[in-house]
Design a protein around this motif. Structure first.
Motif, PDB file in Angstrom:
ATOM      1  N   ARG A  87     -15.821  -3.294   3.844  1.00  0.00           N
ATOM      2  CA  ARG A  87     -15.271  -2.249   4.019  1.00  0.00           C
ATOM      3  C   ARG A  87     -16.000  -1.068   4.028  1.00  0.00           C
ATOM      4  O   ARG A  87     -17.040  -0.939   3.485  1.00  0.00           O
ATOM      5  CB  ARG A  87     -14.137  -2.170   2.665  1.00  0.00           C
ATOM      6  N   THR A  88     -15.818   0.223   4.954  1.00  0.00           N
ATOM      7  CA  THR A  88     -16.466   1.105   5.114  1.00  0.00           C
ATOM      8  C   THR A  88     -15.669   2.315   4.753  1.00  0.00           C
ATOM      9  O   THR A  88     -16.171   3.626   4.725  1.00  0.00           O
ATOM     10  CB  THR A  88     -16.826   1.313   6.612  1.00  0.00           C
ATOM     11  N   ASP A  89     -14.296   2.201   4.521  1.00  0.00           N
ATOM     12  CA  ASP A  89     -13.538   3.385   4.017  1.00  0.00           C
ATOM     13  C   ASP A  89     -13.858   4.233   2.856  1.00  0.00           C
ATOM     14  O   ASP A  89     -13.501   5.289   2.733  1.00  0.00           O
ATOM     15  CB  ASP A  89     -12.035   2.962   4.401  1.00  0.00           C
ATOM     16  N   VAL A  90     -14.217   3.241   1.901  1.00  0.00           N
ATOM     17  CA  VAL A  90     -14.524   3.763   0.462  1.00  0.00           C
ATOM     18  C   VAL A  90     -15.646   3.244   0.052  1.00  0.00           C
ATOM     19  O   VAL A  90     -16.420   2.419   0.484  1.00  0.00           O
ATOM     20  CB  VAL A  90     -13.349   3.572  -0.527  1.00  0.00           C
ATOM     21  N   VAL A  91     -16.319   3.849  -0.848  1.00  0.00           N
ATOM     22  CA  VAL A  91     -17.338   3.634  -1.523  1.00  0.00           C
ATOM     23  C   VAL A  91     -17.511   3.455  -3.184  1.00  0.00           C
ATOM     24  O   VAL A  91     -17.329   4.591  -3.776  1.00  0.00           O
ATOM     25  CB  VAL A  91     -18.693   4.600  -1.245  1.00  0.00           C
ATOM     26  N   PRO A  92     -17.681   2.431  -3.528  1.00  0.00           N
ATOM     27  CA  PRO A  92     -17.675   2.015  -5.099  1.00  0.00           C
ATOM     28  C   PRO A  92     -18.815   2.614  -5.780  1.00  0.00           C
ATOM     29  O   PRO A  92     -19.645   3.328  -5.168  1.00  0.00           O
ATOM     30  CB  PRO A  92     -17.450   0.771  -5.329  1.00  0.00           C
ATOM     31  N   LEU A  93     -18.568   2.653  -7.102  1.00  0.00           N
ATOM     32  CA  LEU A  93     -19.721   3.532  -7.911  1.00  0.00           C
ATOM     33  C   LEU A  93     -19.949   2.485  -9.105  1.00  0.00           C
ATOM     34  O   LEU A  93     -19.081   1.967  -9.710  1.00  0.00           O
ATOM     35  CB  LEU A  93     -18.999   4.651  -8.478  1.00  0.00           C
ATOM     36  N   VAL A  94     -21.208   2.292  -9.338  1.00  0.00           N
ATOM     37  CA  VAL A  94     -21.828   1.509 -10.627  1.00  0.00           C
ATOM     38  C   VAL A  94     -22.591   2.628 -11.367  1.00  0.00           C
ATOM     39  O   VAL A  94     -23.330   3.324 -11.014  1.00  0.00           O
ATOM     40  CB  VAL A  94     -22.697   0.500 -10.400  1.00  0.00           C
ATOM     41  N   ILE A  95     -22.165   2.797 -12.548  1.00  0.00           N
ATOM     42  CA  ILE A  95     -22.923   3.580 -13.457  1.00  0.00           C
ATOM     43  C   ILE A  95     -23.747   2.989 -14.507  1.00  0.00           C
ATOM     44  O   ILE A  95     -23.229   2.364 -15.357  1.00  0.00           O
ATOM     45  CB  ILE A  95     -21.734   4.731 -14.266  1.00  0.00           C
ATOM     46  N   ASN A  96     -25.052   3.097 -14.740  1.00  0.00           N
ATOM     47  CA  ASN A  96     -25.747   2.402 -15.665  1.00  0.00           C
ATOM     48  C   ASN A  96     -26.184   3.551 -16.684  1.00  0.00           C
ATOM     49  O   ASN A  96     -26.622   4.686 -16.464  1.00  0.00           O
ATOM     50  CB  ASN A  96     -27.110   2.053 -15.038  1.00  0.00           C
ATOM     51  N   THR A  97     -25.716   3.236 -17.904  1.00  0.00           N
ATOM     52  CA  THR A  97     -25.851   3.972 -19.043  1.00  0.00           C
ATOM     53  C   THR A  97     -27.043   3.883 -19.862  1.00  0.00           C
ATOM     54  O   THR A  97     -27.924   2.928 -19.818  1.00  0.00           O
ATOM     55  CB  THR A  97     -24.446   4.176 -19.775  1.00  0.00           C
ATOM     56  N   GLN A  98     -27.180   4.842 -20.815  1.00  0.00           N
ATOM     57  CA  GLN A  98     -28.491   4.720 -21.803  1.00  0.00           C
ATOM     58  C   GLN A  98     -27.953   3.987 -22.940  1.00  0.00           C
ATOM     59  O   GLN A  98     -26.898   3.861 -23.216  1.00  0.00           O
ATOM     60  CB  GLN A  98     -28.795   6.357 -22.191  1.00  0.00           C
ATOM     61  N   GLY A  99     -29.125   3.312 -23.664  1.00  0.00           N
ATOM     62  CA  GLY A  99     -28.760   2.477 -24.804  1.00  0.00           C
ATOM     63  C   GLY A  99     -28.913   3.204 -26.133  1.00  0.00           C
ATOM     64  O   GLY A  99     -28.730   2.286 -26.979  1.00  0.00           O
ATOM     65  N   TRP A 100     -28.353   4.377 -26.074  1.00  0.00           N
ATOM     66  CA  TRP A 100     -27.997   5.123 -27.245  1.00  0.00           C
ATOM     67  C   TRP A 100     -26.660   5.059 -27.665  1.00  0.00           C
ATOM     68  O   TRP A 100     -26.032   5.883 -26.908  1.00  0.00           O
ATOM     69  CB  TRP A 100     -28.777   6.729 -27.221  1.00  0.00           C
ATOM     70  N   THR A 101     -26.180   4.210 -28.422  1.00  0.00           N
ATOM     71  CA  THR A 101     -24.764   3.830 -28.530  1.00  0.00           C
ATOM     72  C   THR A 101     -24.092   4.524 -30.020  1.00  0.00           C
ATOM     73  O   THR A 101     -23.192   4.212 -30.187  1.00  0.00           O
ATOM     74  CB  THR A 101     -24.372   2.536 -28.610  1.00  0.00           C
ATOM     75  N   ARG A 102     -24.808   5.102 -30.896  1.00  0.00           N
ATOM     76  CA  ARG A 102     -24.416   5.487 -32.012  1.00  0.00           C
ATOM     77  C   ARG A 102     -24.501   6.972 -32.296  1.00  0.00           C
ATOM     78  O   ARG A 102     -25.207   7.648 -31.557  1.00  0.00           O
ATOM     79  CB  ARG A 102     -25.102   5.012 -33.244  1.00  0.00           C
ATOM     80  N   GLY A 103     -23.428   7.583 -32.915  1.00  0.00           N
ATOM     81  CA  GLY A 103     -23.508   9.101 -33.468  1.00  0.00           C
ATOM     82  C   GLY A 103     -23.515   9.751 -32.005  1.00  0.00           C
ATOM     83  O   GLY A 103     -22.528   9.853 -31.394  1.00  0.00           O
ATOM     84  N   LEU A 104     -24.403  10.822 -31.725  1.00  0.00           N
ATOM     85  CA  LEU A 104     -24.189  11.788 -30.644  1.00  0.00           C
ATOM     86  C   LEU A 104     -24.288  10.837 -29.281  1.00  0.00           C
ATOM     87  O   LEU A 104     -23.510  11.270 -28.459  1.00  0.00           O
ATOM     88  CB  LEU A 104     -25.295  12.703 -30.402  1.00  0.00           C
ATOM     89  N   GLY A 105     -25.050   9.697 -29.340  1.00  0.00           N
ATOM     90  CA  GLY A 105     -25.069   9.037 -28.191  1.00  0.00           C
ATOM     91  C   GLY A 105     -23.631   8.345 -27.677  1.00  0.00           C
ATOM     92  O   GLY A 105     -23.259   8.200 -26.616  1.00  0.00           O
ATOM     93  N   GLU A 106     -22.765   7.838 -28.809  1.00  0.00           N
ATOM     94  CA  GLU A 106     -21.536   7.526 -28.590  1.00  0.00           C
ATOM     95  C   GLU A 106     -20.652   8.618 -28.024  1.00  0.00           C
ATOM     96  O   GLU A 106     -19.791   8.221 -27.077  1.00  0.00           O
ATOM     97  CB  GLU A 106     -21.018   6.915 -29.905  1.00  0.00           C
ATOM     98  N   GLU A 107     -20.832  10.000 -28.565  1.00  0.00           N
ATOM     99  CA  GLU A 107     -19.954  10.814 -28.028  1.00  0.00           C
ATOM    100  C   GLU A 107     -20.512  11.068 -26.437  1.00  0.00           C
ATOM    101  O   GLU A 107     -19.384  11.565 -25.646  1.00  0.00           O
ATOM    102  CB  GLU A 107     -19.973  12.192 -28.859  1.00  0.00           C
ATOM    103  N   LEU A 108     -21.551  11.148 -26.124  1.00  0.00           N
ATOM    104  CA  LEU A 108     -21.997  11.373 -24.866  1.00  0.00           C
ATOM    105  C   LEU A 108     -21.339  10.118 -23.815  1.00  0.00           C
ATOM    106  O   LEU A 108     -20.958  10.490 -22.696  1.00  0.00           O
ATOM    107  CB  LEU A 108     -23.571  11.337 -24.647  1.00  0.00           C
ATOM    108  N   MET A 109     -21.277   9.082 -24.334  1.00  0.00           N
ATOM    109  CA  MET A 109     -20.898   8.003 -23.547  1.00  0.00           C
ATOM    110  C   MET A 109     -19.323   7.946 -23.073  1.00  0.00           C
ATOM    111  O   MET A 109     -18.936   7.915 -22.410  1.00  0.00           O
ATOM    112  CB  MET A 109     -20.894   6.575 -24.399  1.00  0.00           C
ATOM    113  N   ARG A 110     -18.795   8.518 -24.419  1.00  0.00           N
ATOM    114  CA  ARG A 110     -17.045   8.793 -24.172  1.00  0.00           C
ATOM    115  C   ARG A 110     -17.024   9.742 -23.245  1.00  0.00           C
ATOM    116  O   ARG A 110     -16.094   9.925 -22.303  1.00  0.00           O
ATOM    117  CB  ARG A 110     -16.635   9.142 -25.519  1.00  0.00           C
TER     118      ARG A 110
END
Length: 579
Positions: A303-326
């Motif tokens: 398929r060439t009509d659309v381009v999917p996206l993969v998002i690789n995130t940072q490993g900070w998953t608590r506190g402010l890191g969790e808010e950034l993830m959301r």
């Protein structure tokens, strides 16, 4: 070890010269035939060409091409889990071993220059490519056997397989309207979890899986500490049209579609700038990449009509890191979320799937809970800092970011680009940010830039002085790439000698540079690796004919140097939700 015993003329054959198709760039290759329960591990740099049936490795399935031979480069150093090739039984092109129950593929040499990036150049990475020639006589190709040096194999947890299969299989829904939405949605995959859980490996597998159905897939890098296609410190968008078959990121640096430079190892010091850069990258994808114009779609079986996206995130998953993830999830409106569990669980429980209800999105979101990658002793042997060192050196030794490297001479012996900074020059401004930058006066700018790693920016019209403390907002400038300021000459105007893998056309677009003290040239990049000392260390005579006491920016004694102390963050001064 591999569960494969080669037998000449039965399941294995060597080819060279006229026996090889013209499409192959190597003079030597071997044909391998794998049965349903056989596997084969290979260390080194090589290329795979499926001929009959599919083969799988690194959580990715490779299929034979319908019309021509498809060549897949693979990079498999021993500092990462080694790919294990297995058949995926589902037009034999060379008439060899026509048994329909076996997978047949070609293995050929793939010398790129990265095999010279070893312990001499990067201390601690000795023999990661396993030597010059392997048991099959191919340069850089080392099949893993019972007599090989022990290596650690890459394994795919069952929960990963189920999550990846969801990218091409629509979930069962009860409502006809939901079914229509799912059929029209473009895959947007968010991969999240704690550090060293396997995020990058699963994100690469998702990228490769999507490339089986789509001609191009976008990659959004949100991990500042260890970027997948560059040395880090960036939020950027890459566009890929071929699978990435490699474990370590230092084997595949690429030029981004657009990147924004923050120059930090974590978003902790700059959460607002971080999210501004993420929003800018997502908007670029949504408005200019996701639905390409017809003139750019081309012809392809995929398929060439659309381009999917993969998002690789940072490993900070608590506190402010969790808010950034959301915030990233809300902005990207993912169709799939692959979430690593904090603790490993029993794989027999299967993958937990939820549909909708978790994010404010116009379409249902599938959330998969996946198990962490199996623990490996390699995690203790190589730290994140070690991988950043080899990533920086790989980037600086790369030739044009096209999959080639030149490690024939050390960095200080390479021919640099000479660029003028300031009025009348190509580079209009230098920005200094980070620890210690506030004390640098304009007269000390040459000293502050000399020997430093910088980011090259394409920024709008810049007026005023050539030096500014603080940086331009990341979303207002495009980071073209990184460079090493190897030397500074100051006469009437300041001239910088730059080492960078960027091609001339890209380098000519740079109008500014920014230096952040979080990223420095590794000590290995300052040395002459050609002067080997038995047992390690540096020669007593000095460097390049200069005595050690006269060599700038380097203290061979290893004690009393300014800035040698390990950086520490006072977390007790932060609010609880920011830790």
């Amino acid at each position: 070890t591999s569960e494969f015993e080669p037998e000449e003329g039965v399941n294995f054959s060597r080819l060279n010269g006229d026996a090889l198709p013209d499409v192959l760039k190597s003079d030597q290759a071997v044909i391998v035939s794998l049965g349903a329960h056989e596997t084969l591990g290979i260390v080194g740099t090589f290329a795979l060409i499926p001929l009959q049936h599919s083969i799988s490795l690194l959580s990715t399935t490779l299929h034979p091409a319908d019309d021509d031979l498809e060549v897949y480069p693979v990079f498999a150093p021993t500092c990462h889990p080694v790919p294990v090739i297995a058949p995926s039984i589902d037009s034999n092109k060379l008439g060899f071993l026509r048994d329909p129950s076996r997978a047949i593929f070609l293995v050929q040499e793939n010398r790129t220059g990265i095999e010279d990036l070893t312990g001499d150049v990067v201390p601690g990475f000795n023999n990661i490519w396993a030597g010059e020639r392997g048991a099959w006589g191919l340069a850089g190709v080392h099949p893993v056997t019972a007599h090989s040096t022990p290596v650690y194999a890459h394994t795919t947890p069952p929960s990963w397989t189920q999550a990846l299969e969801s990218l091409v299989q629509a979930p069962a829904v009860d409502d006809d309207d939901d079914e229509e939405v799912l059929a029209e949605q473009v895959p947007v995959v968010v991969v999240k979890g704690p550090k060293r859980s396997g995020k990058s490996s699963l994100a690469r597998a998702a990228l490769n899986h999507l490339l089986g159905n789509f001609a191009r897939v976008a990659w959004l890098e949100c991990d500042l500490g260890q970027g997948e296609f560059g040395p880090g410190g960036l939020v950027g968008l890459w566009l890929l049209d071929a699978p990435v078959l490699a474990g370590p990121p230092f084997t595949h640096p690429r030029e981004p579609l657009r990147a924004m430079y923050l120059g930090e190892l974590s978003p902790q010091p700059c959460p607002d700038e971080y999210m501004a850069a993420v929003h800018a990258a997502i908007q670029l994808y949504q408005y200019e990449v996701q639905h390409p114009p017809v003139s750019l779609q081309g012809t392809s079986a995929r398929r060439t009509d659309v381009v999917p996206l993969v998002i690789n995130t940072q490993g900070w998953t608590r506190g402010l890191g969790e808010e950034l993830m959301r915030a990233i999830e809300v902005a990207s409106e993912p169709t799939h979320i692959f979430a690593f569990e904090e603790e490993a669980r029993d794989e027999s429980q299967g993958t937990i799937v939820h549909s909708g209800g978790t994010l404010p999105s116009a379409s249902p979101t599938q959330v998969f809970s996946v198990a962490p990658a199996p623990a490996s002793p390699l995690q203790a042997r190589y730290s994140a800092a070690d991988m950043r060192v080899v990533a920086h050196l790989s980037y600086l030794y790369a030739v044009g970011l096209g999959g080639r490297w030149d490690v024939s001479v050390p960095l200080f012996a390479q021919r640099p680009w000479t660029v003028t900074l300031g009025e009348g020059g190509v580079l209009k401004r230098a920005y200094l940010v980070g620890e210690g930058s506030e004390d640098v006066i304009p007269g000390d700018l040459p000293l502050a830039l000399n020997g430093s790693l910088v980011a090259l920016l394409e920024a709008p019209e810049l007026e005023g002085p050539a030096y500014q403390q603080g940086s331009i907002p990341p979303e207002d400038a495009t980071c073209l790439g990184h460079a090493l300021v190897r030397a500074v000459r100051f006469a009437e105007r300041m001239q910088l000698q730059l080492l960078t893998p960027l091609p001339p056309a890209t380098l000519a677009r740079a109008t500014a540079l920014v230096r952040n003290g979080a990223f420095e040239l590794p000590p290995a990049g300052m040395l002459d690796w050609r002067e080997r000392v038995p047992g390690g260390g540096v020669p007593d005579e000095g460097l390049a004919g200069v005595r050690w006491e006269d060599v700038p920016f380097f203290d061979a004694a290893g004690s009393g140097a300014i800035g040698e102390e390990r950086r520490r963050f006072r977390k007790n001064l932060q609010r609880k939700n920011q830790q």
